[in-house]
Design a protein around this motif. Structure first.
Motif, mmCIF file in Angstrom:
data_model
loop_
_atom_site.group_PDB
_atom_site.id
_atom_site.type_symbol
_atom_site.label_atom_id
_atom_site.label_comp_id
_atom_site.label_asym_id
_atom_site.label_seq_id
_atom_site.Cartn_x
_atom_site.Cartn_y
_atom_site.Cartn_z
ATOM 1 N N LEU A 33 -3.210 -9.189 3.029
ATOM 2 C CA LEU A 33 -3.440 -8.195 3.832
ATOM 3 C C LEU A 33 -3.615 -8.633 5.360
ATOM 4 N N VAL A 80 -4.710 -0.944 5.971
ATOM 5 C CA VAL A 80 -3.758 -1.235 4.977
ATOM 6 C C VAL A 80 -2.989 0.054 4.657
ATOM 7 N N GLU A 81 -3.691 1.200 5.178
ATOM 8 C CA GLU A 81 -2.771 2.422 5.018
ATOM 9 C C GLU A 81 -1.451 2.473 5.824
ATOM 10 N N SER A 87 0.322 -0.420 6.538
ATOM 11 C CA SER A 87 1.212 -1.176 6.043
ATOM 12 C C SER A 87 1.897 -0.424 4.873
ATOM 13 N N MET A 88 0.992 0.099 4.179
ATOM 14 C CA MET A 88 1.504 1.005 3.028
ATOM 15 C C MET A 88 2.265 2.131 3.347
ATOM 16 N N LEU A 102 0.453 -5.480 -4.735
ATOM 17 C CA LEU A 102 -0.435 -6.218 -3.708
ATOM 18 C C LEU A 102 -0.595 -7.337 -4.205
ATOM 19 N N THR A 156 -9.749 -2.872 -1.478
ATOM 20 C CA THR A 156 -8.433 -2.752 -0.559
ATOM 21 C C THR A 156 -7.485 -2.010 -1.439
ATOM 22 N N ARG A 195 -8.063 1.763 -1.568
ATOM 23 C CA ARG A 195 -7.413 2.346 -0.288
ATOM 24 C C ARG A 195 -5.804 2.293 -0.673
ATOM 25 N N ALA A 196 -5.188 1.349 -0.877
ATOM 26 C CA ALA A 196 -3.911 1.456 -1.081
ATOM 27 C C ALA A 196 -3.363 2.364 -1.868
ATOM 28 N N HIS A 197 -3.971 2.159 -2.970
ATOM 29 C CA HIS A 197 -3.584 3.069 -4.147
ATOM 30 C C HIS A 197 -3.829 4.806 -3.958
ATOM 31 N N ILE A 247 0.101 1.988 -6.806
ATOM 32 C CA ILE A 247 0.272 0.542 -6.840
ATOM 33 C C ILE A 247 0.660 0.235 -8.228
#
Length: 339
Positions: A127, A133-134, A136-137, A154, A161, A164-166, A171
């Motif tokens: 990260l 992170v949103e 980058s995602m 990830l 984190t 948030r990414a999921h 993921i």
């Protein structure tokens, strides 16, 4: 015909229950293999039924991706290919860049080096704290929509984190160091992966070689990545080798090698866990893969847990500089042992 190994699932991907971590074919550990030896190892792995190969942009600053590209891509339909972005080369130095622009550029370079049009599983290696992170995602989702990648992963990130990414996009897999002496995923990451239906990839499953008996009391040679890790420095190294001696005794009791015991222990932790040991030695690879077929008693597996409670290893797994790039949860007192 290649051999067949049992399979496990990482999101939409079906992979051999043990994969191959390719880092030390080009990067980090010494002595490095010559290119011909590395190519033989890769081809032996795929002939032995390995269908999951893990690389990254940072490994040899692209050399590892190039190695896989020239060695394996004539058999592209036989395996799942994973690589990583964000942690890479910036002006000749190791650095983080999780900006959408950098992710897109690194991915295009990876596709060229790997000689493919699509990477099956593409991880954020770390990260970047400067980039939400949103954001980058978002770059990875666009790459997926463009057909450049099939699934998003990830690496070395915390449970919050991951959530948030999921929430941006499902993921497929989370990758973190996991072995008897590194049990940090048990704090929170394994639970969130189980809750969200995310596969788990365990790197360094034999303790970066120490739990496989590959490191003596003289340590590793100067220039090896592990010289900067507290667990491989005095006085920690001697204490950790004493732990290895006790692990080897358990393995002798079980009728297997210590490396096989580590891998079987991990496989028994859950059917969505896929270890990816690395090696430059074909005999060691064969030894690792044979762990898939072990049927160890609950008593032996419990004895490993007892030998390696959280915090049993002496010294932190990273020094302070490297730890600053890792989001994975830590045990109480762990960060105090980085020196």
């Amino acid at each position: 015909m290649p051999a067949k190994l049992p399979v496990r699932h990482l999101g939409p991907l079906s992979v051999s229950a043990i994969g191959l971590g390719c880092m030390n074919l080009s990067h980090a550990y010494l002595p490095p293999p010559d290119p011909a030896q590395a190519e033989r190892l890769l081809l032996h792995a795929i002939d032995s039924g390995v269908t999951f190969f893990d690389t990254a942009a940072i490994y040899g600053f692209g050399q590892n991706e190039e190695l896989l590209g020239r060695t394996l891509m004539h058999r592209r339909g036989e395996f799942t290919l994973a690589s990583k972005c964000v942690l890479g080369e910036v002006n000749g130095q190791r650095a983080l860049d999780g900006s959408p622009q950098a992710i897109a550029q690194v991915l295009d370079h990876a596709l060229r080096r790997l000689r493919v049009e699509q990477i099956d599983l593409y991880y954020m290696h770390r990260l970047d704290p400067k980039v939400p992170v949103e954001e980058s995602m978002g770059a990875l989702v666009r790459a997926l929509e463009a057909g450049k990648i099939r699934a998003i992963g990830l690496s070395e990130m915390s449970a919050p984190t991951i959530r948030r990414a999921h929430a941006v996009h499902p993921i497929a897999a989370v990758q973190t160091e996991y072995s008897p002496w590194t049990r940090n995923p048990e704090i929170a990451v394994l639970d969130v992966c189980a809750e969200l239906g995310i596969g788990f990839v365990a790197f360094s499953p034999v303790g970066r070689g120490l739990l496989a008996g590959r490191i003596g009391r003289e340590g590793v040679e100067e220039g090896d990545l592990r010289t900067g890790m507290p667990r491989f420095q005095p006085p920690h190294l001697a204490r950790n080798l004493d732990l290895y001696d006790r692990l080897r005794m358990l393995a002798d009791e079980a009728g297997c090698s210590s490396a096989q015991l580590c891998l079987a222990w991990l496989l028994a932790k859950g059917d969505t866990i896929v270890p990816i040991p690395g090696t430059t030695n074909i005999a060691h690879l064969d030894e690792d893969l044979a762990a898939i077929h072990l049927d160890l008693s609950p008593a032996i597996l419990a004895a490993v847990d007892t030998l390696f409670p959280p915090g049993a290893a002496s010294g932190g797994r990273y020094n302070a500089q490297a730890q600053a790039q890792v989001g994975t949860e830590t045990w109480p007192g762990e960060l105090e042992e980085q020196a």
